[in-house]
Design an enzyme around this catalytic site. Structure first.
Site, PDB file in Angstrom:
ATOM      1  NE  ARG A  79     -10.119   0.477  -6.420  1.00 28.86           N
ATOM      2  CZ  ARG A  79     -10.248  -0.646  -5.712  1.00 28.86           C
ATOM      3  NH1 ARG A  79     -11.079  -1.309  -4.803  1.00 28.86           N
ATOM      4  NH2 ARG A  79      -8.331  -1.100  -4.978  1.00 28.86           N
ATOM      5  CG  ASP A 130      -0.950   2.850   2.164  1.00 32.39           C
ATOM      6  OD1 ASP A 130      -2.077   3.159   1.891  1.00 32.39           O
ATOM      7  OD2 ASP A 130       0.075   2.635   1.316  1.00 32.39           O
ATOM      8  NE  ARG A 144      -0.272   8.888   2.213  1.00 31.70           N
ATOM      9  CZ  ARG A 144      -0.643   8.790   0.934  1.00 31.70           C
ATOM     10  NH1 ARG A 144      -1.168   7.363   0.815  1.00 31.70           N
ATOM     11  NH2 ARG A 144      -0.601   9.169  -0.232  1.00 31.70           N
ATOM     12  CG  HIS A 192      -1.287   1.103  -2.272  1.00 31.79           C
ATOM     13  ND1 HIS A 192      -1.567   2.830  -1.314  1.00 31.79           N
ATOM     14  CD2 HIS A 192      -1.546   2.138  -3.540  1.00 31.79           C
ATOM     15  CE1 HIS A 192      -1.421   3.084  -1.729  1.00 31.79           C
ATOM     16  NE2 HIS A 192      -1.200   3.200  -2.929  1.00 31.79           N
TER      17      HIS A 192
END
Length: 316
Positions: free
Chosen positions: A89, A149, A152, A176
């Site tokens: 990342r 999110d 969702r 996130h």
């Protein structure tokens, strides 16, 4: 002078072009300008999207350069590299912060006075980067955060409870990404506490169900990427939702990414918390009640983001 019926999208990959397409259909804007380092790509996407204008209403879609978009009410930034196999990342962060160091000054050096909506990932770190690089007031730099999110989560709960997802009121907060938190303690269905509503619908194994649903939400992007290589429709609709709150000055409460200053014991890092969003951008946070466990998880999420931001030189 800013034109609030004009939006620019920087980056014409899957997310940028899908966002432009969704924005064209929204009816919010009369002008949509597309910018990409590949001018032909921007021109091709603009042509393709513009051919649907007779079905969507009067809207002009065209490829542009930075000089042409300084009057746009909102500039949406979706540009950035995708994470490749074997990359960490932090590798992705360093790459995309580098891209932002070339994009953001193109906007800030021209004296732009509108709102930046950051969509590129990792969105929390890049929202922080955009604020630092631009020097803009924090209220005018909004990360798309956990708006998707949260959608969702509402979708999953709506399916679980056989109820309209629009009647579900809950948030995903924090990063996130992998350390995001479902704020179960403040969740309700039209004012009815979540556990009470679950029992109304015949569900009693609350802890097990919440863990399964939260994991499903957290991993849904990975599942989509595994099946079709990228996610873009859901985030495109999230971009429309945030833009609507700004253009219509809705004062909507959305879990967008911004810098915290002591809230929940967190400072100087950007992550998602519910905030009031209107024509001036982020007005203020909307404090929600969190359990002690949720606060600890939120602080852990912030700590993980801080480590990445420090590694990218954003907090030095």
């Amino acid at each position: 002078m800013l034109n609030n019926r004009k939006v620019a999208v920087v980056g014409c990959g899957f997310v940028g072009s899908s966002s432009a397409f969704a924005l064209m259909q929204s009816g919010l804007f009369s002008e949509i300008a597309l910018i990409d380092v590949d001018k032909n790509r921007a021109e091709g996407e603009a042509l393709d999207i513009s051919h649907g204008a007779p079905f969507a209403g009067q809207v002009k879609v065209y490829a542009a350069d930075y000089d042409q978009v300084m009057d746009a009410g909102i500039i949406v930034i979706t540009a950035g590299a995708a994470q490749k196999p074997g990359e960490t990342r932090l590798d992705l962060v360093n790459k995309n912060v580098g891209i932002f160091k070339s994009i953001i000054p193109e906007i800030s050096n021209r004296g732009y006075e509108g709102i930046l909506l950051i969509v590129s990932n990792p969105v929390d770190i890049l929202t922080l980067a955009a604020i630092k690089i631009s020097g803009f007031p924090e209220s005018r730099v909004i990360g798309s955060g956990t708006v998707l999110d949260t959608a969702r989560l509402k979708t999953a709960l709506g399916e679980h409870l056989a109820v309209d997802s629009r009647s579900v009121h809950t948030f995903i907060i924090g990063e996130h990404g992998d350390s995001e938190i479902a704020a179960w303690s403040s969740a309700n269905v039209s004012g009815i506490p979540l556990n009470d509503f679950c029992e109304m619908r015949g569900h009693f194994n609350h802890a097990e169900a919440m863990e399964q649903i939260a994991d499903k939400v957290k991993n849904s992007a990975y599942e989509i990427i595994e099946k079709k290589k990228a996610t873009y429709y859901g985030i495109a609709m999230s971009v429309v939702r945030i833009c609507r709150a700004i253009v219509m000055n809705e004062h909507s409460i959305l879990p967008v990414s911004g810098i915290l200053h002591g809230d929940y014991g967190i400072s100087d890092i950007a992550l998602s918390m519910p905030a009031i969003v209107g024509s001036n951008g982020i007005e203020t946070l909307a404090p929600i009640s969190l359990s002690e466990e949720e606060q600890e998880k939120l602080q852990a999420s912030a700590a993980a983001l801080r480590q990445i931001a420090e590694g990218a030189g954003l907090l030095n």
